[in-house]
Design a protein around this motif. Structure first.
Motif, short mmCIF file in Angstrom:
data_model
loop_
_atom_site.label_atom_id
_atom_site.label_comp_id
_atom_site.label_asym_id
_atom_site.label_seq_id
_atom_site.Cartn_x
_atom_site.Cartn_y
_atom_site.Cartn_z
N THR A 249 -6.27 6.31 15.02
CA THR A 249 -6.45 5.06 14.28
C THR A 249 -7.62 5.12 13.31
O THR A 249 -7.68 4.34 12.37
CB THR A 249 -6.68 3.89 15.28
N SER A 250 -8.55 6.03 13.55
CA SER A 250 -9.74 6.08 12.70
C SER A 250 -9.39 6.44 11.26
O SER A 250 -10.14 6.09 10.34
CB SER A 250 -10.74 7.09 13.26
N VAL A 251 -8.27 7.14 11.07
CA VAL A 251 -7.88 7.52 9.71
C VAL A 251 -7.57 6.30 8.86
O VAL A 251 -7.66 6.34 7.63
CB VAL A 251 -6.66 8.47 9.77
N PHE A 252 -7.24 5.17 9.51
CA PHE A 252 -6.87 3.99 8.76
C PHE A 252 -8.05 3.05 8.48
O PHE A 252 -7.87 2.02 7.81
CB PHE A 252 -5.79 3.19 9.52
N GLU A 253 -9.22 3.39 8.97
CA GLU A 253 -10.36 2.49 8.80
C GLU A 253 -10.71 2.28 7.34
O GLU A 253 -11.10 1.20 6.92
CB GLU A 253 -11.56 3.04 9.58
N ALA A 254 -10.56 3.34 6.53
CA ALA A 254 -10.93 3.25 5.11
C ALA A 254 -9.93 2.44 4.29
O ALA A 254 -10.19 2.17 3.11
CB ALA A 254 -11.07 4.65 4.52
N LEU A 255 -8.80 2.05 4.88
CA LEU A 255 -7.81 1.27 4.14
C LEU A 255 -8.38 -0.05 3.64
O LEU A 255 -7.94 -0.59 2.63
CB LEU A 255 -6.58 0.99 5.02
N LEU B 177 -8.58 10.16 5.41
CA LEU B 177 -8.66 9.23 4.27
C LEU B 177 -10.12 8.88 4.03
O LEU B 177 -10.85 8.49 4.95
CB LEU B 177 -7.87 7.95 4.57
N GLU B 178 -10.54 9.01 2.78
CA GLU B 178 -11.93 8.72 2.40
C GLU B 178 -11.94 7.76 1.22
O GLU B 178 -11.55 8.11 0.11
CB GLU B 178 -12.67 10.00 2.04
N VAL B 179 -12.38 6.53 1.49
CA VAL B 179 -12.58 5.53 0.44
C VAL B 179 -13.88 4.81 0.81
O VAL B 179 -13.87 3.85 1.59
CB VAL B 179 -11.41 4.52 0.34
N VAL B 180 -14.98 5.28 0.27
CA VAL B 180 -16.29 4.82 0.71
C VAL B 180 -16.57 3.39 0.27
O VAL B 180 -17.10 2.58 1.03
CB VAL B 180 -17.40 5.76 0.18
N ARG B 181 -16.17 3.05 -0.95
CA ARG B 181 -16.44 1.70 -1.49
C ARG B 181 -15.13 1.07 -1.94
O ARG B 181 -14.15 1.76 -2.22
CB ARG B 181 -17.41 1.78 -2.67
N LYS C 126 -3.27 20.12 7.78
CA LYS C 126 -4.23 19.10 7.38
C LYS C 126 -3.86 18.50 6.02
O LYS C 126 -3.37 19.19 5.13
CB LYS C 126 -5.64 19.68 7.31
N VAL C 127 -4.11 17.19 5.87
CA VAL C 127 -3.89 16.47 4.62
C VAL C 127 -5.07 15.53 4.41
O VAL C 127 -5.56 14.92 5.38
CB VAL C 127 -2.58 15.65 4.65
N SER C 128 -5.53 15.43 3.18
CA SER C 128 -6.65 14.53 2.90
C SER C 128 -6.40 13.77 1.60
O SER C 128 -5.76 14.28 0.68
CB SER C 128 -7.97 15.29 2.80
N LEU C 129 -6.91 12.55 1.56
CA LEU C 129 -6.85 11.71 0.36
C LEU C 129 -8.22 11.08 0.16
O LEU C 129 -8.76 10.44 1.08
CB LEU C 129 -5.79 10.63 0.48
#
Length: 381
Positions: free
Chosen positions: A228-234, A262-266, A301-304
């Motif tokens: 579930t942590s992958v969805f936190e940046a949504l 998934l990486e969306v910092v701001r 592995k996949v990253s966005l």
């Protein structure tokens, strides 16, 4: 017609850097021919009407008719350009049926131009005036058809976009409800196990206490290991459509046994630089290709990553690869492939077509050590 057909084929195969569909190129040629024949008929008829009243200038039209036609055509293009741009921005590479149908609008005018040249006499003032009015009426009708079809397709795209968002949001909500139920059951089990553990320790029942600890560990692992942590940046993706497609694709990746990140910092709004549908299509194509490639890799592995600075927005998608280093030249060749038998090929070509609508966009790829990364840079100005 033969010349136009040869020109279309030449442009499609030799001067098509963004890989536009054949229907798109034909529709642009059709629109150009429509304006050309309209300008030709109008200038010819006006010159005839003027010469009836001023026969002393009979030699002038033969000298200046061609420059007048091209000058008038440029004026027409400038006047109707907002409507034409709006139409083509809605149908280009998206609605081939509409492009094919509307690309033949010039044919009636070309036949009418032939009739005016060979069957309508120069001194027939009434006939020339009527022909001029017919030409004007037909051109206005063609513009109205383009406007109506463009608006209709735009509303259909918006309806599809809204339906997609609703389906994805429903799926997202259902997933959150399942996660909430799992956490609620875990909390209930956790409390019961702690009570049992405390009672066992109080009574010095070590075996029972060990069993309780084992149950607690298993229950905790099941919750902690949930991806579930992958969805936190949504929460930092402000566009509902982009958020929905990212959630959907990452969920598919997890189901396929991949390890997405998934990486969306701001907070980020991609629609400041992209049309809403284009933002969704670009994101979906990049993630689809990355997931397909990662499935056959060892690391899986996949990253966005989505971020921005003062000047541009960035979409970076990476995936592990089977090969130590992917041949980037082959990927570039696939962008120009006209075969539709391979979804990966088609996705790369569609991506190039979409980015072709944004001249300042940059598509950069790199590959090294079993990792492929694709970076899309979208200037804000």
């Amino acid at each position: 017609m033969v010349t136009a057909s040869l020109a279309i084929v030449a442009v499609y195969y030799l001067a098509n850097p963004f890989g536009d569909h054949l229907a798109t190129i034909v529709s642009h040629f059709g629109y150009s021919m429509l304006v050309y024949y309209f300008s030709s008929v109008v200038c010819l008829l006006l010159s005839r009407i003027i010469l009836v009243k001023y026969p002393q200038f009979s030699s002038l039209p033969h000298t200046f008719l061609i420059p007048l036609i091209y000058g008038f055509a440029l004026l027409v293009i400038k006047i109707v350009r907002p409507l034409a741009d709006r139409f083509f921005s809605r149908v280009n590479n998206r609605h081939p049926v509409a492009e094919w149908c509307l690309s033949v609008l010039f044919i009636p005018l070309s036949l009418f131009f032939f009739f005016v040249q060979h069957f309508l006499t120069a001194n027939n003032l009434g006939g020339n005036t009527a022909a001029l009015l017919i030409t004007l009426a037909y051109f206005i009708l063609a513009l109205l058809v383009m406007n109506h079809v463009g608006s209709d397709l735009h509303y259909r795209d918006q309806a599809t976009f809204a339906s997609h968002n609703l389906d994805s949001l429903t799926n997202y909500t259902d997933k959150l409800e399942v996660m909430y139920d799992d956490l609620r059951r875990f909390r209930h089990d956790y409390q019961n196990i702690l009570i049992s553990l405390s009672s066992a320790l109080s009574d010095n029942h070590i075996a029972y206490a060990k069993q309780a600890i084992q149950e607690l560990t298993q229950s905790s692992s099941r919750i902690v290991d949930m991806p579930t942590s992958v969805f936190e940046a949504l929460q930092n993706i402000t566009d509902l459509g982009v958020k929905s497609i990212v959630y959907q694709k990452l969920s598919d990746a997890i189901k396929d046994g991949l390890h997405p990140r998934l990486e969306v910092v701001r907070p980020l709004e991609l629609t400041t630089t992209l049309q809403p549908l284009d933002a969704i299509r670009i994101t979906a194509i990049l993630l689809d290709n990355a997931i397909n490639a990662a499935q056959v890799s060892k690391q899986k592995k996949v990253s966005l990553s989505l971020f921005e600075n003062e000047n541009a927005q960035f979409i970076i998608v990476g995936n592990s690869t089977k090969e130590a280093q992917v041949d980037l030249n082959k990927l570039a060749e696939l962008e120009h492939s006209i075969s539709i038998g391979n979804n990966h090929h088609l996705g790369l070509r569609n991506l190039k077509i979409i980015l072709g609508h944004y001249p300042n966009a940059v598509n950069d790829r790199s590959s090294n050590q079993h990792w492929l990364e694709q970076k899309i840079v979208l200037p804000k100005k």
